[in-house]
Design an enzyme around this catalytic site. Structure first.
Site: not given
Ligand SMILES: [Zn+2]
Length: 338
Positions: A131, A186
């Site tokens: 982010f 992930c």
């Protein structure tokens, strides 16, 4: 446009809403792909095939075996040679469409280099994995009036939203602050190739629409390729109190917010302590008595189990085998110095 261009891109030129005008705009455009992982490789591949004029690929990382399941442009040789992703992607794109000017940049996008790396881009595609980088891109794009397309995916789910400064809301209108606490990554939640490629495909289509001058409809799209659920909602209107597009306070661009050093879901920490270039050859001779050293001209890898240090010529180091910034700093001080 040459006759060869007309033939090569004939199928998308024949698609009326894009047409020859859209093709010409794309041929004239410079697009930057920030982050060349699952999203970025797809975007770069698709835009090169579609005939973008210039493609700048910015990525700090190198190819690993576990990337190949979803990162379109890479193969086993790239992984075994630990090639930087930007370099491996540029080599593949040169073979796919030699008329595209590809500019690979092996670097972490930061407040210090964003101007140099992105100032001539007509549009930016988000292929980032964190982010902080997206907020930095948002600050840059809102301050300059450059469109960008946000995208993210984890597990079987993804989200995308185009941001056209002055017309749509921006990322910080929707998410004023970065998410706090543990996030799915992930590594912890896994990720499916079809989820990342669906999101990257929608991002690329948005890029083609924005660059071709198509009239704009602002939507946020979420999709889950496992449940098959796809949703679209209208983007909210611009928030007058948004720190970026409302108040025009660009804390990420001004470097008041530090980029993270712990890499997303990677059991690795990135440090960039040195602000000067590193001579990889002399470092290799210093480190070779202490462990296994491999260098491919783009990066040096030094293995001292359980850690693996990858040193880039700009002084950046990725330390694999820990997520503890303190441990990473001590390994850095021990082997790289500075
Ligand atoms: Zn905003």
């Amino acid at each position: 446009m040459t006759l060869r261009d007309r033939e090569r891109y004939s199928r998308q030129i024949r698609f009326a809403p894009f047409g020859e005008t859209g093709q010409q705009h794309l041929l004239d455009a410079c697009v930057a792909v920030v982050g060349c992982g699952a999203l970025g490789t797809f975007q770069a591949d698709a835009l090169a095939r579609a005939g973008v004029g210039r493609l700048r690929i910015v990525d700090r990382d190198y190819v690993e075996l576990s990337n190949l399941q979803r990162q379109w442009l890479f193969d086993e040789r790239d992984a075994s040679e630990s090639l930087p992703k930007a370099i491996a992607a540029a080599q593949k794109i040169a073979a796919i469409n030699s008329s595209v000017t590809v500019e690979p940049v092996v670097a972490d996008l930061t407040a210090a280099n964003i101007e140099e790396l992105l100032e001539d881009a007509d549009l930016i595609l988000d292929g980032a994995d964190n982010f902080e980088t997206r907020y930095l891109i948002n600050d840059f794009c809102v301050s300059r009036g450059v469109p960008w397309v946000y995208g993210a995916a984890v597990g079987s789910y993804g989200i995308t939203m185009p941001i056209v400064p002055g017309i749509t809301c921006c990322l910080r209108c929707v998410y004023p602050e970065p998410p706090t606490g543990a996030q799915s990554t992930c590594e912890t939640a896994g990720v499916l190739g079809p989820a990342t490629s669906l999101i990257a495909s929608m991002q690329t289509a948005e890029a083609m629409k924005i660059l071709s001058g198509e009239r704009y409809r602002g939507k946020i799209t979420t999709a889950d390729v496992w449940t098959g659920e796809i949703r679209q909602i209208d983007q909210p209107s611009r928030d007058a109190a948004c720190p970026a597009c409302g108040l025009r306070q660009f804390a990420y661009l001004n470097g008041e917010r530090r980029a993270p050093v712990s890499l997303c879901g990677r059991d690795a920490v990135q440090l960039h302590e040195l602000r000067s270039p590193v001579d990889l050859d002399s470092l290799a001779s210093r480190l070779s008595p202490l462990g296994s050293v491999r260098s491919n001209g783009f990066a040096l890898r030094f293995e001292t189990p359980p850690y693996l240090l990858t040193v880039f010529p700009d002084g950046r180091v990725i330390i694999k085998g820990t997520t503890d910034v303190g441990v990473a700093r001590s390994l850095y001080a021990r082997y790289i110095g500075g």
